[in-house]
Design an enzyme around this catalytic site. Structure first.
Site, PDB file in Angstrom:
ATOM      1  N   ASN A  87     -35.971  -2.777  -8.361  1.00 37.74           N
ATOM      2  CA  ASN A  87     -35.223  -4.156  -9.337  1.00 37.74           C
ATOM      3  C   ASN A  87     -33.973  -3.363 -10.251  1.00 37.74           C
ATOM      4  O   ASN A  87     -33.545  -2.805 -10.111  1.00 37.74           O
ATOM      5  CB  ASN A  87     -36.512  -4.278 -10.404  1.00 37.74           C
ATOM      6  CG  ASN A  87     -36.800  -5.458 -10.771  1.00 37.74           C
ATOM      7  OD1 ASN A  87     -35.965  -6.575 -11.133  1.00 37.74           O
ATOM      8  ND2 ASN A  87     -35.861  -5.061 -13.040  1.00 37.74           N
ATOM      9  N   THR A  88     -32.636  -5.312 -10.568  1.00 34.67           N
ATOM     10  CA  THR A  88     -32.322  -4.335 -11.089  1.00 34.67           C
ATOM     11  C   THR A  88     -32.313  -5.388 -12.540  1.00 34.67           C
ATOM     12  O   THR A  88     -33.016  -6.255 -12.346  1.00 34.67           O
ATOM     13  CB  THR A  88     -30.979  -5.217 -10.192  1.00 34.67           C
ATOM     14  OG1 THR A  88     -29.353  -4.925 -10.554  1.00 34.67           O
ATOM     15  CG2 THR A  88     -31.202  -6.701 -10.312  1.00 34.67           C
ATOM     16  N   HIS A  89     -31.637  -4.778 -12.999  1.00 38.11           N
ATOM     17  CA  HIS A  89     -31.807  -4.632 -14.697  1.00 38.11           C
ATOM     18  C   HIS A  89     -30.799  -5.407 -16.110  1.00 38.11           C
ATOM     19  O   HIS A  89     -30.100  -4.609 -15.712  1.00 38.11           O
ATOM     20  CB  HIS A  89     -32.753  -4.520 -15.758  1.00 38.11           C
ATOM     21  CG  HIS A  89     -33.577  -5.008 -17.240  1.00 38.11           C
ATOM     22  ND1 HIS A  89     -34.456  -5.537 -17.068  1.00 38.11           N
ATOM     23  CD2 HIS A  89     -33.048  -4.298 -17.994  1.00 38.11           C
ATOM     24  CE1 HIS A  89     -34.556  -5.958 -18.802  1.00 38.11           C
ATOM     25  NE2 HIS A  89     -33.838  -5.012 -18.761  1.00 38.11           N
ATOM     26  N   ASP A  99     -39.613  -2.519 -16.230  1.00 41.04           N
ATOM     27  CA  ASP A  99     -38.870  -2.033 -16.648  1.00 41.04           C
ATOM     28  C   ASP A  99     -38.789  -0.309 -16.897  1.00 41.04           C
ATOM     29  O   ASP A  99     -37.732  -0.364 -17.756  1.00 41.04           O
ATOM     30  CB  ASP A  99     -37.668  -3.137 -17.961  1.00 41.04           C
ATOM     31  CG  ASP A  99     -37.688  -4.965 -17.469  1.00 41.04           C
ATOM     32  OD1 ASP A  99     -37.833  -4.406 -16.245  1.00 41.04           O
ATOM     33  OD2 ASP A  99     -37.929  -5.482 -17.981  1.00 41.04           O
ATOM     34  N   ARG A 129     -52.840 -14.627 -10.702  1.00 38.75           N
ATOM     35  CA  ARG A 129     -52.237 -13.668 -10.591  1.00 38.75           C
ATOM     36  C   ARG A 129     -52.336 -12.764  -9.529  1.00 38.75           C
ATOM     37  O   ARG A 129     -51.950 -12.167  -8.753  1.00 38.75           O
ATOM     38  CB  ARG A 129     -51.970 -12.667 -12.053  1.00 38.75           C
ATOM     39  CG  ARG A 129     -50.240 -12.551 -12.090  1.00 38.75           C
ATOM     40  CD  ARG A 129     -49.681 -11.090 -13.267  1.00 38.75           C
ATOM     41  NE  ARG A 129     -49.932 -12.516 -14.345  1.00 38.75           N
ATOM     42  CZ  ARG A 129     -48.448 -13.172 -14.446  1.00 38.75           C
ATOM     43  NH1 ARG A 129     -47.819 -12.754 -13.405  1.00 38.75           N
ATOM     44  NH2 ARG A 129     -48.139 -13.627 -15.461  1.00 38.75           N
TER      45      ARG A 129
HETATM   46  C1  GRF Z   1     -29.773 -10.473 -12.996  1.00 38.18           C
HETATM   47  O1  GRF Z   1     -28.773 -10.330 -14.146  1.00 38.18           O
HETATM   48  C2  GRF Z   1     -31.094  -9.257 -12.829  1.00 38.18           C
HETATM   49  O2  GRF Z   1     -30.580  -8.180 -13.748  1.00 38.18           O
HETATM   50  C3  GRF Z   1     -31.777 -10.101 -13.984  1.00 38.18           C
HETATM   51  O3  GRF Z   1     -31.436 -11.321 -13.156  1.00 38.18           O
HETATM   52  C4  GRF Z   1     -30.247 -11.342 -13.051  1.00 38.18           C
HETATM   53  C5  GRF Z   1     -30.167 -12.810 -11.606  1.00 38.18           C
HETATM   54  O4  GRF Z   1     -29.003 -12.799 -11.073  1.00 38.18           O
HETATM   55  N1  GRF Z   1     -33.242  -9.992 -13.616  1.00 38.18           N
HETATM   56  P1  GRF Z   1     -28.900 -14.023 -10.356  1.00 38.18           P
HETATM   57  O5  GRF Z   1     -30.422 -15.207 -10.276  1.00 38.18           O
HETATM   58  O6  GRF Z   1     -28.823 -13.414  -8.691  1.00 38.18           O
HETATM   59  O7  GRF Z   1     -27.846 -14.852  -9.970  1.00 38.18           O
END
Ligand code: GRF
Length: 187
Positions: free
Chosen positions: A102-104, A140, A60
């Site tokens: 990041n999006t979660h 997160d 890593r």
């Molecule tokens: C999203 O729901 C994001 O929050 C999560 O992974 C998903 C990515 O979706 N971390 P995609 O690959 O862009 O369709």
């Protein structure tokens, strides 16, 4: 304008939304073969596959350093993780700390981790949603930049609920990144 890299591992539908939004993406980085790379190719955005091993010998630290070097070589200032699944070591945050988002798919701090949608559904919450946050070494957990709720509907499965959450992410994440780019002050 600061140079933006988008990191993907999966279907890349959020990357696709960023491309449609017209965000100036300098490079797309993936850690495995995935649709996200195809989206970059179709959009004419430079793409880099830094393939990672999924065996016990995965290094890593070395992988993080290679990723940092690649991003620095391209003059990247801001990084948007969009469904990117490799956890970086501290070296990434030393180089780009505070400039990684990041999006979660949950309303953090609820339902952290890789199975946020499944866990929310199993818990029985009636409202979940998505969170755009600054990424930190703790997963997160970084400062929250934007959130939006999504109602859980009767009969929802992980897939139907996740798709409705992604519909929100595809608007909220590009908007948030655009705002950040507008106030960035790259050297
Ligand atoms: C999203 O729901 C994001 O929050 C999560 O992974 C998903 C990515 O979706 N971390 P995609 O690959 O862009 O369709």
């Amino acid at each position: 304008m600061s140079k933006l890299a988008v990191l993907v591992s999966g279907t890349g539908s959020i990357l696709e939304a960023m491309v449609k939004d017209g965000l100036p993406i300098e490079v797309v980085l993936a850690d495995r073969h995935c649709r996200g790379l195809e989206i970059a190719e179709s959009a004419g955005i430079p793409r880099v596959l830094l393939w990672r091993s999924f065996s016990a010998v995965f290094d890593r630290e070395a992988y993080t350093r290679r990723s940092v070097e690649m991003l620095q070589c391209r003059g990247v200032y801001r990084i948007a993780m969009a469904g990117y699944m490799t956890v970086f070591t501290q070296a990434m945050f030393d180089a780009f700390g505070g400039r990684i988002t990041n999006t979660h798919p949950s309303l953090l701090p609820a339902f952290k981790g890789d199975h946020a949608v499944r866990d929310a559904l199993h818990y029985g919450v009636k409202v979940t949603g998505c969170t755009i946050h600054v990424a930190t070494i703790e997963l997160d957990a970084g400062p929250i930049l934007a959130q939006e709720p999504v109602r859980v509907l009767k009969g929802d499965t992980v897939d139907t609920l996740h798709e409705r959450i992604k519909q929100v992410e595809r608007v909220l994440y590009p908007t948030t990144i655009r705002e950040l780019l507008a106030t960035d002050t790259p050297p």
